[in-house]
Scaffold this active site. Structure first.
Site, PDB file in Angstrom:
ATOM      1  N   CYS A   1       8.131  27.719 -40.213  1.00  0.00           N
ATOM      2  CA  CYS A   1       9.192  28.545 -40.902  1.00  0.00           C
ATOM      3  C   CYS A   1       9.850  27.809 -41.945  1.00  0.00           C
ATOM      4  O   CYS A   1      10.614  28.595 -42.689  1.00  0.00           O
ATOM      5  CB  CYS A   1       9.919  28.882 -39.459  1.00  0.00           C
ATOM      6  SG  CYS A   1       9.486  29.152 -37.929  1.00  0.00           S
TER       7      CYS A   1
ATOM      8  N   HIS B   1      13.004  37.537 -40.205  1.00  0.00           N
ATOM      9  CA  HIS B   1      12.346  36.136 -40.445  1.00  0.00           C
ATOM     10  C   HIS B   1      10.823  36.298 -40.682  1.00  0.00           C
ATOM     11  O   HIS B   1       9.966  35.888 -39.743  1.00  0.00           O
ATOM     12  CB  HIS B   1      12.550  35.372 -39.150  1.00  0.00           C
ATOM     13  CG  HIS B   1      12.108  33.881 -39.272  1.00  0.00           C
ATOM     14  ND1 HIS B   1      11.950  33.226 -40.433  1.00  0.00           N
ATOM     15  CD2 HIS B   1      11.880  32.988 -38.104  1.00  0.00           C
ATOM     16  CE1 HIS B   1      11.429  32.010 -39.978  1.00  0.00           C
ATOM     17  NE2 HIS B   1      11.516  31.950 -38.479  1.00  0.00           N
TER      18      HIS B   1
END
Ligand SMILES: [Zn+2]
Lengths: 388, 145
Positions: A83, A337
């Protein structure tokens, strides 16, 4: 050796089920970044492409994108740290420029999470941790962060209500961010309303409302040497500090469960390099993949003392008008996200804030901003400090 | 490492509800688990203790390990009860993952289904026991000590 600046930022809308291929999705962020910088492909000396590969069917997307963006024959690099991939990409761009190898580098992060079926995605989720020793127990990202939440609650008396307040804040700004995937309001009452999906348990003590939304998206950060930045850009934003850290993937190899060591360590490095302290930060983007992650970021970055993150959100100090505005673009919770695009999107938000171009989300006259971007369950941490 | 010769020693595929690894140098862990023992490794050279067990020591770069048994009580560091599971784990729901701290090392695993949720508390003493899953696979779980 001179400074390194950001001369262009771009981001696609973060959406569910992007109606195009990954190169087309990535082009949306790239195009906006290039238009923002007012440059063309011939001005770019190298590209850095960032994603989490478990979602990509395309092997080695860097070459494919370089060709699609018109960035051949310049070198292209592929960077992955889950991420935090695109923050790590910016770190690589910074070092390439500092080393004198390149003057202008395009960092493009992307993720088309809908590239694979939801069954495939579920299967990959099961392999998100240490596949030899933890995944065979049936682990998932929310459950790991839930363990941090539980430990934080046990040690500091943090409550699920405190965490809900973070989601309510995120949604306040998600509603005014036209690029956010989740544009609806979230109220505190929804968390105790059994009729509301927000209240549904996912992995105790986290509920649906505590978790960010999956999305497809791309982001682009154009990084340049001081000389080039001044020549090409009226309002360059300078990279003042960078920090990066890693830790054990296996929970058994860790020492801290009420915070993320990588966030703390990357933060310390970035503050030191920038020569600033916590109180110099005027606006911040932190990695709120789950509400507890934002709470821990407050404490790991020094916005609050350990255990006092709850007071910061209760007193609304992290709202736009507060003493340290955090995630006033909706954060990962509402903006969405798309793994590889996230860091670049966070950096874009801070660059726009520092330029005074954040529109309705604009914080009053910020001079120094911070980006905190975590990969995996606190496995990788990147902190980037930017200034005008 | 002991055990009669096989063409491919893939004993580790027995570990967990769904396994993602079958071949590892510490495959004897599985034989010990079958005998009811949960074992970690200790570096014979420098004494560093590892759980989960590993074949190689990063401290002295030697690969000469001895086994030790995880015994006694550990302190519950944290846990989470899952309402959703990855593919292949759905039949186990609901289940709780957790971490025990033994001082010299920590153990990540599941809390035994027999422990009622309202009796689980961070900081409580628990012990690690070998367990056979309904599908015949092996793992270990935490019980109240
Ligand atoms: Zn050793």
């Amino acid at each position: 050796m001179g400074k390194v600046g950001i001369i262009g930022v771009g981001q696609s809308a973060f959406v569910r089920g992007y109606p195009g291929s990954i190169r087309e999705l990535a082009f949306e962020g790239f195009k906006e970044g290039m238009q923002d910088a007012h440059i063309t492909a011939k001005d770019i000396d190298a590209s850095v492409i960032c994603s989490a590969p478990e979602y990509d069917k395309q092997r080695s997307p860097a070459g494919v994108f370089a060709e699609y963006f018109g960035l051949t024959p310049q070198p292209t690099f592929y960077v992955e740290s889950l991420c935090s991939s695109s923050s790590m990409g910016v770190r690589l761009a910074y070092s390439l420029i500092k080393a004198g190898l390149h003057d202008v580098v395009a960092v493009v992060g992307f993720q088309k999470m809908s590239e694979i079926s939801s069954a495939e995605s579920q299967e990959r989720m099961g392999r998100g941790a240490d596949i030899q020793w933890e995944s065979p127990f049936g682990t998932m990202m929310p459950a790991y962060y839930a363990m941090y939440a539980r430990a934080h609650m046990a040690k500091y008396g943090t409550t699920s209500d405190d965490l809900a307040l973070i989601r309510v804040k995120a949604a306040t700004y998600g509603q005014i961010n036209e690029k956010a995937v989740y544009r609806k309001a979230v109220t505190f009452e929804m968390f105790s309303d059994p009729e509301s999906p927000m209240s549904n348990p996912v992995a105790s003590p986290l509920r649906v409302g505590d978790c960010c939304a999956n999305a497809d998206g791309s982001s682009c950060i154009i990084v340049a040497s001081e000389e080039k930045a001044k020549a090409l850009c009226k309002k360059p934003v300078w990279i003042l500090g960078l920090g990066a850290a890693s830790t054990a993937v296996n929970m058994a190899g860790r020492e801290l469960f009420t915070g993320l060591t990588v966030g703390e360590q990357a933060g310390e490095q970035a503050y030191k390099m920038a020569g600033v302290t916590t109180k110099d930060i005027d606006v911040a983007e932190v990695h709120d993949c789950f509400t507890i992650a934002e709470m821990m970021a407050y404490e790991n970055l020094g916005f609050a003392k350990p255990g006092e993150g709850k007071d910061l959100i209760k007193s609304k100090e992290t709202y736009k008008e507060g003493s340290i505005p955090v995630n006033v673009d909706g954060g990962l919770l509402s903006k969405g996200h798309p793994i590889g695009a996230t860091g670049g999107s966070q950096i874009r938000t801070i660059v726009l804030q520092l330029r005074g171009e954040a529109g309705e989300m604009q914080v009053k006259d910020p001079e120094i901003g911070l980006v905190h971007n975590i990969g995996g369950v606190g496995l990788y941490g990147n902190v980037t400090i930017l200034g005008r | 490492m002991g055990k009669k010769k096989k063409e491919v020693d893939d004993r580790f595929k027995k570990f967990g509800t769904v396994t993602f690894t079958s071949i590892t140098k510490i495959n004897d862990f599985i034989d010990q688990l079958e005998q009811g023992k949960v074992m970690g490794t200790r570096c014979k050279e420098c004494g560093l203790v590892f759980f989960p067990p590993r074949a190689d020591c990063y401290q002295c770069l030697k690969s000469d390990m001895e086994w030790f048994e995880v015994t006694g009580k550990g302190k519950l560091v944290s846990y989470s009860k899952l309402e959703f599971a990855p593919v292949g784990f759905g039949d186990d729901l609901p289940y709780a993952i957790a971490l025990l701290d033994y001082g010299d090392y920590k153990v990540f695993g599941r809390i035994a289904d027999s422990v009622p949720e309202d009796e689980i508390e961070v900081g409580m003493q628990m012990e690690t026991v070998a367990n056979t899953l309904p599908n015949g696979q092996l793992n270990y779980v935490f019980q109240k000590a």
